[in-house]
Design a protein around this motif. Sequence first.
Motif, short mmCIF file in Angstrom:
data_model
loop_
_atom_site.label_atom_id
_atom_site.label_comp_id
_atom_site.label_asym_id
_atom_site.label_seq_id
_atom_site.Cartn_x
_atom_site.Cartn_y
_atom_site.Cartn_z
N GLU A 3 40.79 22.13 43.46
CA GLU A 3 40.20 23.13 44.43
C GLU A 3 39.78 24.37 43.47
OE1 GLU A 3 40.65 25.95 48.54
OE2 GLU A 3 41.80 24.47 48.10
N MET A 4 38.57 25.25 43.81
CA MET A 4 38.09 26.36 43.01
C MET A 4 39.07 27.55 43.20
SD MET A 4 34.67 28.49 42.93
CE MET A 4 33.74 27.01 42.04
N VAL A 5 39.67 28.14 42.06
CA VAL A 5 40.24 29.47 42.31
C VAL A 5 39.42 30.59 41.98
CG1 VAL A 5 42.47 28.39 41.65
CG2 VAL A 5 41.06 29.26 39.93
N ASP A 6 39.64 31.73 42.49
CA ASP A 6 39.12 32.96 42.10
C ASP A 6 38.88 33.46 40.51
OD1 ASP A 6 38.19 33.57 44.76
OD2 ASP A 6 40.32 34.32 45.07
N LEU A 7 40.05 33.11 39.74
CA LEU A 7 40.16 33.78 38.45
C LEU A 7 41.14 32.73 37.58
CD1 LEU A 7 39.90 36.01 36.46
CD2 LEU A 7 41.90 36.85 37.21
N LEU A 8 40.60 32.43 36.71
CA LEU A 8 41.22 31.61 35.36
C LEU A 8 41.68 32.62 34.37
CD1 LEU A 8 42.36 28.78 34.20
CD2 LEU A 8 40.32 28.99 32.67
#
Length: 497
Positions: A3-8
Amino acid sequence: MREMVDLLVIGGGVNGAGIARDAAGRGLSVTLVERGDLGGATSSNSSKLVHGGLRYLEHREFRLVREALAEREVLLRLAPHIVWPMRFVLPHVPEMRARWMLRAGLFLYDHLAKRVTLPGSEALDLRRHPWGAPLNGHATHGFAYSDAWVEDSRLVVLNARDAAARGAEIRVRTTFTGARRDAEGWTVTVEAEDGRTETLRARAIANAAGPWVMQALDGTGVQAPDRIRLVRGSHIVVPALYAGNQAYILQNDDRRVVFVIPYQGRFTLIGTTDVPHDPASGPPRCTPEEAAYLCAAVSRQFRKPVTPEDIVWTYSGVRPLHDDGAENPSAVTRDYVLKLDRSAAPLLSIFGGKITTFRRLAEDATTQLCDALGRPGGAWTAGSTLPGGDLGGRTPEAFLKEAARRYPFLQDATLQRLFHCYGGELDRVLGEARDAAELGHDLGGGITERELSWMVQQEWVRRPEDALWRRTKRGLHMTEDERQAFAHAFSGVAQAA
């Protein structure tokens, strides 16, 4: 695909860990990837000082010094177990700088930012003051002033632990290999230590790769907005040159300064150099020339000469300094520059910086990222202690006195060491142990099975060197045979943990 996270966050040094912590505390979902161990490069190979940078005043970097001095007080408050005051002795060498110049610089150093816990500077007659005893008598006068010491690699780990406690995912031994951008975010590929690849999704990327910031940018396909200069700083460790907790800052004949610092109870730490580093030459190493330079700098002013034969350990770090065009590596700014690319999914890259101002850097970076993502969330880290930093309102001395009553079977030196690792979390590490046997076997250097299990479970220790040279410095207190025995025992304890 996850699932997409806000920040890598790319990079598990102090800046990356600080950004992960700040962003997670503002409610962003965060994943941090680090190709090696947390703080495994520059952030564990510093001079281990939280300081304003007295010599930066000569380059008129007043804003940087003011910010660093203010952060010095913040870090003393947030992590009193790994950051503590240190008094520095500055001998006056007439051939280097006039005494009035040093006095004026120290006046600025005392007043550029508010001092809460640290005493101001004072003049010393080194012929009479005990701190003059280790010196060879050439300098008859000098000054004393305050800065602070930091356990640099533990500062990284504690930021990562707090980030994880706030929901961030911390992935060590995981290499960023590339990313491509689309309207909604980034598709990122990473590679685990065993060669397995994985695809992640993130709305924004923070490139905190330090010396590898340019390589990480290459992996995104984004043109580098700035350049860095890689400058190597090498240090040597020798048997203790003097008794006492005071450090020395020596003016060298090339107008640089060299620090001489009490280290690990039994040693003296001497550093640092400023040498351009070519990454093609491999990992940074203290060269014979650098070692000789540091030995000579100390031998000029100390009674006891230091020779390369005295050296028991060396280490080197590479400073990824923002390239401001200065010819002399020592004159290159230690300030940081943040570059935010908002042409599509945000990409923020960090150029430069110093360990003292990492929290302010992380705060600035996270504010820019939150703005780019349209996510609210104000600054918060200046008022929140790091793990172990909450001593229940007690001073470190009072905390240690009480801990000695709870764990009477621990020697004072052992208790001091454990406190300077774990602070207010000491009880969590030691548990309900009533005697030394309940901590398990001593695996070497005083590291017990209980302590190693904590480091594996809570601090991402994956290899023996992570424990011996970064979470602690116990490797310095062990013979090669003892280090080998620790490595042999490590796998069994790590698997059980």
